[in-house]
Design a protein around this motif. Structure first.
Motif, PDB file in Angstrom:
ATOM      1  N   ALA A 194       0.619   9.083  -9.627  1.00  0.00           N
ATOM      2  CA  ALA A 194       0.427   7.368  -9.639  1.00  0.00           C
ATOM      3  C   ALA A 194       1.378   7.380 -10.487  1.00  0.00           C
ATOM      4  CB  ALA A 194      -1.177   7.372 -10.708  1.00  0.00           C
ATOM      5  N   PRO A 195       2.094   8.127 -11.066  1.00  0.00           N
ATOM      6  CA  PRO A 195       3.555   7.421 -12.025  1.00  0.00           C
ATOM      7  C   PRO A 195       4.626   7.126 -10.650  1.00  0.00           C
ATOM      8  CG  PRO A 195       3.059   9.289 -13.225  1.00  0.00           C
ATOM      9  CD  PRO A 195       1.563   9.139 -11.916  1.00  0.00           C
ATOM     10  N   GLU A 196       4.531   8.140  -9.779  1.00  0.00           N
ATOM     11  CA  GLU A 196       5.530   7.721  -8.745  1.00  0.00           C
ATOM     12  C   GLU A 196       5.308   7.193  -7.431  1.00  0.00           C
ATOM     13  OE1 GLU A 196       5.351  11.640  -6.878  1.00  0.00           O
ATOM     14  OE2 GLU A 196       7.608  12.797  -7.299  1.00  0.00           O
ATOM     15  N   ARG A 197       4.607   6.025  -7.425  1.00  0.00           N
ATOM     16  CA  ARG A 197       3.404   5.277  -6.689  1.00  0.00           C
ATOM     17  C   ARG A 197       3.697   3.999  -7.090  1.00  0.00           C
ATOM     18  NH1 ARG A 197      -1.317   8.006  -5.333  1.00  0.00           N
ATOM     19  NH2 ARG A 197      -2.190   7.101  -6.707  1.00  0.00           N
ATOM     20  N   ASN A 198       3.426   4.168  -8.313  1.00  0.00           N
ATOM     21  CA  ASN A 198       3.256   2.949  -9.230  1.00  0.00           C
ATOM     22  C   ASN A 198       4.848   2.618  -8.871  1.00  0.00           C
ATOM     23  OD1 ASN A 198       1.086   2.574  -9.768  1.00  0.00           O
ATOM     24  ND2 ASN A 198       1.521   3.546 -11.773  1.00  0.00           N
ATOM     25  N   ARG A 199       5.573   3.142  -9.326  1.00  0.00           N
ATOM     26  CA  ARG A 199       7.969   3.411  -9.105  1.00  0.00           C
ATOM     27  C   ARG A 199       7.325   2.496  -7.840  1.00  0.00           C
ATOM     28  NH1 ARG A 199       9.556   8.551 -10.647  1.00  0.00           N
ATOM     29  NH2 ARG A 199      11.919   7.327  -9.474  1.00  0.00           N
ATOM     30  N   ILE A 200       6.668   3.388  -7.068  1.00  0.00           N
ATOM     31  CA  ILE A 200       7.780   2.664  -5.434  1.00  0.00           C
ATOM     32  C   ILE A 200       7.069   1.015  -5.306  1.00  0.00           C
ATOM     33  CG2 ILE A 200       6.925   3.189  -3.214  1.00  0.00           C
ATOM     34  CD1 ILE A 200       6.906   5.682  -4.178  1.00  0.00           C
ATOM     35  N   ARG A 201       6.115   0.626  -6.350  1.00  0.00           N
ATOM     36  CA  ARG A 201       4.989  -0.174  -5.537  1.00  0.00           C
ATOM     37  C   ARG A 201       6.238  -1.175  -6.167  1.00  0.00           C
ATOM     38  NH1 ARG A 201       0.632   1.211  -7.378  1.00  0.00           N
ATOM     39  NH2 ARG A 201      -0.102   2.092  -5.435  1.00  0.00           N
TER      40      ARG A 201
ATOM     41  N   THR B  17       0.993  -0.977  -0.089  1.00  0.00           N
ATOM     42  CA  THR B  17       0.406  -0.292  -0.007  1.00  0.00           C
ATOM     43  C   THR B  17       1.049   1.609   0.158  1.00  0.00           C
ATOM     44  OG1 THR B  17      -1.830   1.254   0.949  1.00  0.00           O
ATOM     45  CG2 THR B  17      -0.144  -0.069   2.654  1.00  0.00           C
ATOM     46  N   ILE B  18       0.834   2.020  -0.844  1.00  0.00           N
ATOM     47  CA  ILE B  18       0.882   3.324  -0.807  1.00  0.00           C
ATOM     48  C   ILE B  18       0.251   4.302  -0.781  1.00  0.00           C
ATOM     49  CG2 ILE B  18       2.479   5.246  -2.650  1.00  0.00           C
ATOM     50  CD1 ILE B  18       3.285   1.019  -2.513  1.00  0.00           C
TER      51      ILE B  18
END
Length: 125
Positions: free
Chosen positions: A59-66, A51-52
């Motif tokens: 959204a792109p930053e959260r997806n990279r973290i994920r 979860t982020i």
């Protein structure tokens, strides 16, 4: 989220909200790049949830973290114990640190949640 066929252990994917809420009642370990929550579960294979929050970035930053956390979880696959559920909460720092540091943070967080007194899955009071 399953591991590669060469891995001896596969990782279950947590999909239901109740699984995430149950993990929040268990042990917790924080690192600058992530927070790990763990609790004993009935399923044989370890379960992993990510979860982020939107506070972390767009959204792109959260997806990279994920993606980075998912790869780190695969790299630490042997450290996850069977019959446990884990939730990884990503932080913005996960984007800027080297991948090896992210993996070592996750390994140390796993060791800490299993060393704490609530590692047996007893709920927080």
């Amino acid at each position: 989220m399953s591991a590669t066929p060469s891995d001896a252990r596969t990782l279950r994917r947590l999909t239901r909200r109740t699984q995430f809420l149950n993990a929040a009642r268990g042990s917790r370990s924080g690192r600058p790049s992530l927070t790990l929550q763990a609790i004993a579960a009935e399923a044989e294979a370890p379960g992993i949830g990510l979860t982020i929050t939107k506070k972390v970035g767009n959204a792109p930053e959260r997806n990279r973290i994920r993606r980075r956390l998912r790869a780190a979880a695969r790299a630490c696959g042997a450290a996850f114990r069977p019959q446990h559920d884990y939730v990884l909460i990503g932080r913005r720092e996960a984007l800027g640190i080297p991948f090896e540091k992210l993996v070592s943070d996750l390994n140390s967080a796993i060791a800490k949640v299993h060393a704490s007194p609530r590692a047996n899955g007893t709920p927080k009071q």
